[in-house]
Scaffold this motif. Structure first.
Motif, PDB file in Angstrom:
ATOM      1  N   ILE A   1       0.879  -1.169   0.000  1.00  0.00           N
ATOM      2  CA  ILE A   1       0.000   0.000   0.000  1.00  0.00           C
ATOM      3  C   ILE A   1       0.914   1.216   0.000  1.00  0.00           C
TER       4      ILE A   1
ATOM      5  N   PHE B   1       1.703   5.551  -0.963  1.00  0.00           N
ATOM      6  CA  PHE B   1       1.087   6.882  -0.964  1.00  0.00           C
ATOM      7  C   PHE B   1       1.822   7.882  -1.852  1.00  0.00           C
TER       8      PHE B   1
ATOM      9  N   ASP C   1      -2.411  11.854  -4.086  1.00  0.00           N
ATOM     10  CA  ASP C   1      -3.798  11.916  -3.597  1.00  0.00           C
ATOM     11  C   ASP C   1      -4.520  10.566  -3.546  1.00  0.00           C
ATOM     12  N   GLU C   2      -3.874   9.480  -3.975  1.00  0.00           N
ATOM     13  CA  GLU C   2      -4.547   8.184  -3.974  1.00  0.00           C
ATOM     14  C   GLU C   2      -3.983   7.275  -2.874  1.00  0.00           C
ATOM     15  N   VAL C   3      -4.836   6.345  -2.411  1.00  0.00           N
ATOM     16  CA  VAL C   3      -4.354   5.254  -1.564  1.00  0.00           C
ATOM     17  C   VAL C   3      -4.242   4.051  -2.495  1.00  0.00           C
TER      18      VAL C   3
ATOM     19  N   LYS D   1      -9.778  -8.402  -0.570  1.00  0.00           N
ATOM     20  CA  LYS D   1      -9.022  -8.188   0.665  1.00  0.00           C
ATOM     21  C   LYS D   1      -9.080  -6.731   1.123  1.00  0.00           C
ATOM     22  N   TYR D   2      -8.885  -5.812   0.190  1.00  0.00           N
ATOM     23  CA  TYR D   2      -8.774  -4.411   0.591  1.00  0.00           C
ATOM     24  C   TYR D   2     -10.052  -3.607   0.386  1.00  0.00           C
TER      25      TYR D   2
ATOM     26  N   SER E   1     -13.076  -1.342  -0.196  1.00  0.00           N
ATOM     27  CA  SER E   1     -13.154   0.083  -0.484  1.00  0.00           C
ATOM     28  C   SER E   1     -12.091   0.881   0.266  1.00  0.00           C
ATOM     29  N   ASN E   2     -11.119   0.158   0.865  1.00  0.00           N
ATOM     30  CA  ASN E   2     -10.032   0.898   1.497  1.00  0.00           C
ATOM     31  C   ASN E   2      -9.100   1.537   0.472  1.00  0.00           C
ATOM     32  N   LEU E   3      -9.105   0.971  -0.749  1.00  0.00           N
ATOM     33  CA  LEU E   3      -8.225   1.475  -1.800  1.00  0.00           C
ATOM     34  C   LEU E   3      -8.947   2.496  -2.660  1.00  0.00           C
ATOM     35  N   THR E   4      -8.132   3.368  -3.300  1.00  0.00           N
ATOM     36  CA  THR E   4      -8.729   4.215  -4.330  1.00  0.00           C
ATOM     37  C   THR E   4      -8.090   3.940  -5.686  1.00  0.00           C
TER      38      THR E   4
END
Lengths: 155, 699
Positions: free
Chosen positions: A9, A11, A16-18, A58-59, A61-64
């Motif tokens: 993960i 940054f 601006d994205e995860v 796994k991830y 909506s934690n990701l963008t």
């Protein structure tokens, strides 16, 4: 078939994205001074649409954003996966870190939201250095690709 | 007469020496001489014949036998003199020990490394004042143990009192803040001060009537309250009251024209300048080392609220003049304070106040008050360091930089007078999970059964502590309670845990988000919660917290290693993950502090998300969402700030070189535990832990 060695993960790679960065092996670029020597070999596990499904599972909506780090040996495969992500998971942005000097003609740029091009050249430095040869483009709402490399140079 | 042969004896410092009959005879002759009692060889031989000397006998043992022998032979005066002589020597030895400590302390690297009992980075310098604070600590520990064991004996019998001391001295449990007599930490309501000044707690100031008396009186009030607590003092109403007094001075709409001139001095200060000057006065004064607290600054905490959190907590609040708090003004003032404080921290290393942002979320994990969600992300992206508490109902307040306290089920209400925000922890008693679980497994016991017996013991000890506290209160020794700053019924008795990750590793579990580890965590924390509920009455409440263990984490690792337990690192984790593990992503860490893991951790645990670089506002906004979705309700982002040791420049980034003078002689400000401090102020062992930490990196 594309293969990947690991993921992370991140940054800083995409502003601006995860982002879930997928490190793809069998890289043909072999930049002198490369930080990821382990990606030169043809190794890892297949990067299939199913693998993408597992990551999203796994991830959630934690990701963008999902970023393909490499894959220059098989631009078409990268393109297919990008298209797959946009179709299946429209909320996610797709990024590609390519080591080539120009965007591959074998992909449909509309499948990507961010594309980075340029090999790593030690004396010019990485994206963070204003002297860098590398460029990060962002697809605007109008579909044009805008150079946003300067975002990395701000304090 | 016993047979004289070559014995060795064990001296007080543990060393061995040759047994010498002459020395014993001399001591006995001296005792006779001191009371002018004639002593012939026959008498002395008779006394010596009662002694039972064996190899490795201790000096203490021999002297005890001499006492008894003197009495058996009827020499009571001589015995008394001998006993007094021993006592004097024992006092001399105590003093000698203190003198040794004094010289070791003065030579140690910093105050935290020098401290023998509770190393604490909040002490920045070591000097005569901190030394004065250190010296009586061992006496306090003795006194506290005695007070507690006497009470336990009365309530549960001698056996349990002995069991407590046994588990304490063998490091199965640890009593936090044993070097202080005061109860631990409190979130106070300032309402009694607003009504009557500090007279009710022994001060001489009357109620604040304007902005100036508010600012000056507030500082004094916090100093007074803190001197009666061993831990932190939280003032969740600080900015709300300040907003009230600013409104009285410049009108409720002052925030709509902050640039308006506010004074007639040559400086022509604006309203904004007047306000920030008061911020400066209050914050700098409260960050000063304090005489009454052994040269530590007071541990001062404040809270910010979004609109909905604010309305839930202060919806029923009325000021003495009958008016209600004005949200618009407070919202502006909260933002002003944060912006000011963040900027001020680039000039000076300011630790306090520790700030907690309280945000309410909706069922999708979005902030109910988007304005404050965005502002929170904005402040993080500008490098400000503070805690965030996120919940779908206004159920908690933190009383210090680690403990959150549930407030809903107590029906808090200002309409019944005051006290809506008064909560906290009276006392913390910590379980060393790594030792307890290894001990159980090594002895083929079910570890949960064994743990149950330890937890039960802890609850009884805490109840005994509570009785002692009630007795102090009954004698008028706790004015904070009597005056209504703190409500004893809303204060928790806290069961702390340490060594959870290490115990799990011993059990062969992987410390990642996985079902086996989750099951292990829930089993332990669920068990503690079961006992917390079992022992709860209408007067007593318990909660459970993962303690930050600034020094206990290091001590437990050391003690456990010495006793042959499996100890994977020099400092036990204060998180649900291994702090140096670089394979865990930021999202994994949120998951490991997410709802399933913290469900039973009623007293909280603040996730310290260590990052190497600051993120953008959009990224922080997304991470707020991640936290809400995973149910991680209490967290902070920790990016070490760089402080140049040569030119004094402070930079919000984590740098190896000073950007101003290019010196490589730099130090860092970080939150090793709750509060922000220079790394060099932490004890040696903690500094090493900080260096091992993995700060999630970009590339």
């Amino acid at each position: 078939m594309l293969k990947y060695v690991n993921t992370g993960i991140v940054f800083q790679e995409i502003p601006d994205e995860v982002t879930l960065a997928i490190n793809i092996s069998n890289c043909p670029c072999h930049c002198p001074g490369c930080h990821s020597h382990y990606l030169w070999e043809d190794q890892g596990v297949p990067l299939s649409p199913e693998a993408i499904d597992d990551f999203v599972e796994k991830y959630g909506s934690n990701l963008t954003c999902i970023a393909f780090m490499g894959g220059d040996n098989e631009p078409r495969s990268v393109d297919h996966l990008a298209e797959y992500i946009h179709e299946e998971y429209p909320q996610l942005r797709v990024a590609w870190y390519s080591g080539r000097t120009v965007i591959s003609a074998l992909i449909n740029k509309d499948n990507f939201d961010y594309i980075k091009i340029g090999p790593y050249i030690k004396h010019l430095g990485p994206l963070k250095k204003p002297t860098t040869n590398q460029r990060l483009y962002h697809r605007t709402d109008e579909g044009d690709f805008e150079d946003i490399t300067a975002r990395f140079w701000k304090k | 007469m016993m047979e004289i042969k070559n014995f060795t004896i064990t001296k007080r410092d543990g060393s061995q020496a040759q047994f010498s009959l002459d020395k014993i005879m001399n001591a006995i002759v001296k005792a006779f001489d001191s009371v002018n009692e004639p002593a012939d060889l026959g008498t002395i031989s008779k006394i010596i014949s009662h002694l039972d000397i064996h190899d490795d006998i201790t000096v203490e043992n021999i002297q005890n036998q001499v006492e008894e022998a003197l009495m058996r032979e009827g020499f009571y005066h001589v015995a008394k003199s001998f006993i007094l002589y021993r006592q004097t020597h024992s006092e001399d030895r105590d003093t000698l020990e203190k003198m040794m400590f004094l010289s070791e302390y003065t030579e140690s690297v910093n105050a935290a490394t020098g401290s023998k009992y509770d190393a604490n980075a909040n002490v920045e310098h070591k000097n005569i004042a901190t030394l004065i604070g250190e010296l009586p600590k061992s006496n306090f520990i003795r006194l506290n143990r005695r007070l507690l064991t006497d009470r336990i004996k009365k309530m549960y019998g001698k056996e349990l009192a002995d069991e407590y001391i046994n588990k304490l001295t063998h490091h199965f449990i640890y009593k936090n803040d044993e070097t202080s007599l005061a109860n631990y930490c409190a979130s106070i309501t300032m309402y009694p001060w607003l009504i009557g000044g500090t007279t009710s707690i022994g001060g001489n100031s009357t109620a604040p009537t304007n902005l100036k008396s508010f600012a000056g009186g507030f500082v004094n009030m916090v100093f007074m309250v803190s001197s009666m607590l061993s831990g932190a003092c939280a003032t969740p109403e600080f900015l709300m009251y300040m907003n009230y007094f600013i409104g009285k001075e410049y009108g409720l709409d002052y925030w709509q024209h902050p640039d308006q001139q506010a004074d007639l001095s040559l400086k022509k200060r604006s309203i904004d300048k007047v306000i920030t000057d008061y911020f400066e006065q209050i914050v700098y004064t409260l960050n000063q080392p304090t005489g009454a607290r052994n040269y530590q600054a007071v541990f001062w905490n404040i809270a910010y609220y979004d609109r909905y959190y604010f309305e839930s907590i202060f919806g029923d609040f009325y000021f003495p003049d009958g008016s209600k708090p004005d949200w618009d003004g407070l919202s502006w003032l909260q933002k002003r304070f944060m912006k000011w404080f963040n900027k001020e921290r680039t000039k000076t290393l300011l630790t306090f106040p520790v700030e907690t942002m309280a945000l309410l979320t909706d069922e999708n994990g979005d902030c109910k008050d988007p304005e404050w969600g965005e502002f929170t992300a904005e402040m993080y992206s500008e490098g400000h360091s503070f805690f965030t508490y996120m919940s779908n109902n206004a159920d908690s307040l933190s009383s210090c930089c680690r403990l959150r306290n549930e407030i809903t089920d107590n029906g808090f209400s200002y309409t019944l007078g005051a006290g809506g925000v008064s909560t906290g922890s009276k006392s913390v008693l910590t379980i060393n999970l790594n030792r307890c679980i290894q001990f159980a497994v090594n002895h083929e016991l079910n570890y949960l059964d064994y743990l149950g017996s330890i937890i039960d013991l802890c609850h009884k000890v805490q109840l005994a502590y509570n009785e002692n506290l009630k007795e102090l209160q009954a004698h008028g020794m706790l004015p904070l309670f009597d005056a209504g700053y703190i409500n004893i019924g809303r204060q928790y008795l806290t069961i702390g845990i340490n060594g959870l990750v290490e115990a799990a590793e011993f059990m062969g579990l992987k410390i990642t988000p996985n079902d086996d580890y989750l099951h292990f965590v829930q089993g332990i924390l669920g068990l503690i919660e079961k006992y917390n509920k079992k022992y709860r009455t209408k007067d007593v409440m318990f909660n459970c917290e993962m303690i930050p263990a600034e020094n206990v984490g290091v001590k437990h690792a050391k003690w456990d290693r010495e006793d042959g337990y499996v100890v994977p690192r020099d400092c036990y984790n204060s998180y649900f993950y291994v702090v140096e593990d670089d394979s865990l992503s930021v999202i994994d860490k949120f998951k490991l502090h997410g709802a399933p893991y913290i469900e039973h951790l009623t007293g909280g645990s603040a996730l310290h998300m260590n990052l190497e670089e600051h993120l953008s506002k959009q990224q922080y906004l997304q991470l707020l969402k991640v936290a809400a979705q995973e149910g991680c309700n209490y967290f902070t982002f920790n990016i070490p700030n760089t402080v140049c040791n040569d030119c004094g420049h402070i930079d919000k980034r984590y740098l190896k070189e000073c950007p101003h003078c290019h010196s490589k002689n730099v130090d860092y400000m970080t939150r090793i535990i709750g509060y922000l401090k220079r790394v060099s102020n932490f004890s040696q062992a903690r500094q090493e832990e900080a260096a091992r930490r993995y700060y999630a990196m970009a590339d």
